[in-house]
Design an enzyme around this catalytic site. Sequence first.
Site, PDB file in Angstrom:
ATOM      1  N   GLU A 269      -1.267   0.057  -9.490  1.00 55.89           N
ATOM      2  CA  GLU A 269      -2.871  -0.477  -9.081  1.00 55.89           C
ATOM      3  C   GLU A 269      -3.369   1.144  -8.825  1.00 55.89           C
ATOM      4  O   GLU A 269      -3.030   1.189  -7.557  1.00 55.89           O
ATOM      5  CB  GLU A 269      -3.134  -1.747  -7.810  1.00 55.89           C
ATOM      6  CG  GLU A 269      -4.744  -1.766  -7.643  1.00 55.89           C
ATOM      7  CD  GLU A 269      -5.364  -3.200  -7.119  1.00 55.89           C
ATOM      8  OE1 GLU A 269      -6.346  -3.625  -6.717  1.00 55.89           O
ATOM      9  OE2 GLU A 269      -4.070  -3.301  -6.058  1.00 55.89           O
TER      10      GLU A 269
ATOM     11  N   LYS B  65     -13.647  -7.337  -7.606  1.00 55.42           N
ATOM     12  CA  LYS B  65     -14.114  -7.593  -6.298  1.00 55.42           C
ATOM     13  C   LYS B  65     -15.632  -7.700  -6.029  1.00 55.42           C
ATOM     14  O   LYS B  65     -16.580  -6.909  -6.976  1.00 55.42           O
ATOM     15  CB  LYS B  65     -13.520  -6.197  -5.239  1.00 55.42           C
ATOM     16  CG  LYS B  65     -11.938  -5.813  -5.492  1.00 55.42           C
ATOM     17  CD  LYS B  65     -12.283  -4.482  -4.626  1.00 55.42           C
ATOM     18  CE  LYS B  65     -10.692  -4.693  -4.026  1.00 55.42           C
ATOM     19  NZ  LYS B  65     -10.633  -3.135  -3.724  1.00 55.42           N
TER      20      LYS B  65
ATOM     21  N   LYS C  97       0.824  -1.333   0.161  1.00 52.60           N
ATOM     22  CA  LYS C  97       0.018  -0.015  -0.107  1.00 52.60           C
ATOM     23  C   LYS C  97       1.001   1.623   0.052  1.00 52.60           C
ATOM     24  O   LYS C  97       1.756   1.520   0.907  1.00 52.60           O
ATOM     25  CB  LYS C  97      -0.862  -0.204   1.316  1.00 52.60           C
ATOM     26  CG  LYS C  97      -2.231  -1.054   1.751  1.00 52.60           C
ATOM     27  CD  LYS C  97      -3.217  -0.822  -0.268  1.00 52.60           C
ATOM     28  CE  LYS C  97      -4.274  -1.367   0.332  1.00 52.60           C
ATOM     29  NZ  LYS C  97      -5.618  -1.718  -0.602  1.00 52.60           N
TER      30      LYS C  97
END
Length: 327
Positions: free
Chosen positions: A201, A246, A150
């Site tokens: 991403e 997702k 992240k």
Amino acid sequence: MRRNLEATIETFPIAGLFTISRGSKTEAEVVTCVIEENGVFGRGECVPYKRYGETVAGVVADIRSAAGEIARRGAGREELQTLMKPGAARNAVDCALWDLEAKLEATPVFRTLGITPEPITTAFTLSLGEPGAMAAEAEKNAHRPLLKVKLGTADDESRMRAVTSAAPRSRIIVDANEGWTEENIEDHLRIAREVGIALIEQPLPAGRDGMLTRIDRLVPVCADESVHATDDLGALRNRYDAVNIKLDKTGGLTEALRMKAEAKRLGFQVMVGCMVGTSLAMAPAALLAQDVEYADLDGPLLLARDREPALRYEGSTLFPPPSELWG
């Protein structure tokens, strides 16, 4: 046919602190949908996401609003696609219907899908932190073949260099969570290529990612917040190289299967991702992820406590879901 539907809120503690560019949390708050027919129960789980305007209370209300149609008319998965909008609430109901049908018909979901599920490798997520702390976490998990890091700060260069140095044998996905800007994205892409990052991403904010059509994408770029369901894919072909599917975005496994097929037809690489949830949320996604380029289904690994029965993980290897859990 008479079906009874209920939605409940459950909380599961996270092991430590989970931090992304938008904030931190210490627990996963999930909504569980249970549909009963003739003493048989189907379950589905979702994670409401504030980024998309969802709240736990709102998702519970949306699920309960569908209860009448499901009970009176016995609405199934196909009717659900028009009865409810895409999002977390529909995901919980859709997955509960898949589970219910599998149990009523004594036919596992994987058989309905015509697949033989195999163990898959999942990414393992490292929270956003200071470069030294992230390097320490990367070193601790350097045995894992795939890490997801992240990011989304003004100084992501030091973090990328620290993590890749600490886990030199791992493939690494960088998730900027919309945290990069038009001013720094090209520098960050150059550094990412230099240190061997496999995938970036969602570097730019959704709706402000047009620049991706005008720059050299030196590392493959994956859409997350910019893509929710099948109809979004066509507009992204010149911006992204991959898409993150997702279930909480698509509104369930039914739409996710359509989206996956269309994404592959259009030439996208596919990641199957997740929110921080329990094994019940990961189980249908584990079937969806059987033949994709990237699986990011580590939600239960980030929890201090999971459901029982739970999915089986051995390191970063995720095994197919047992029918006692789902499907």
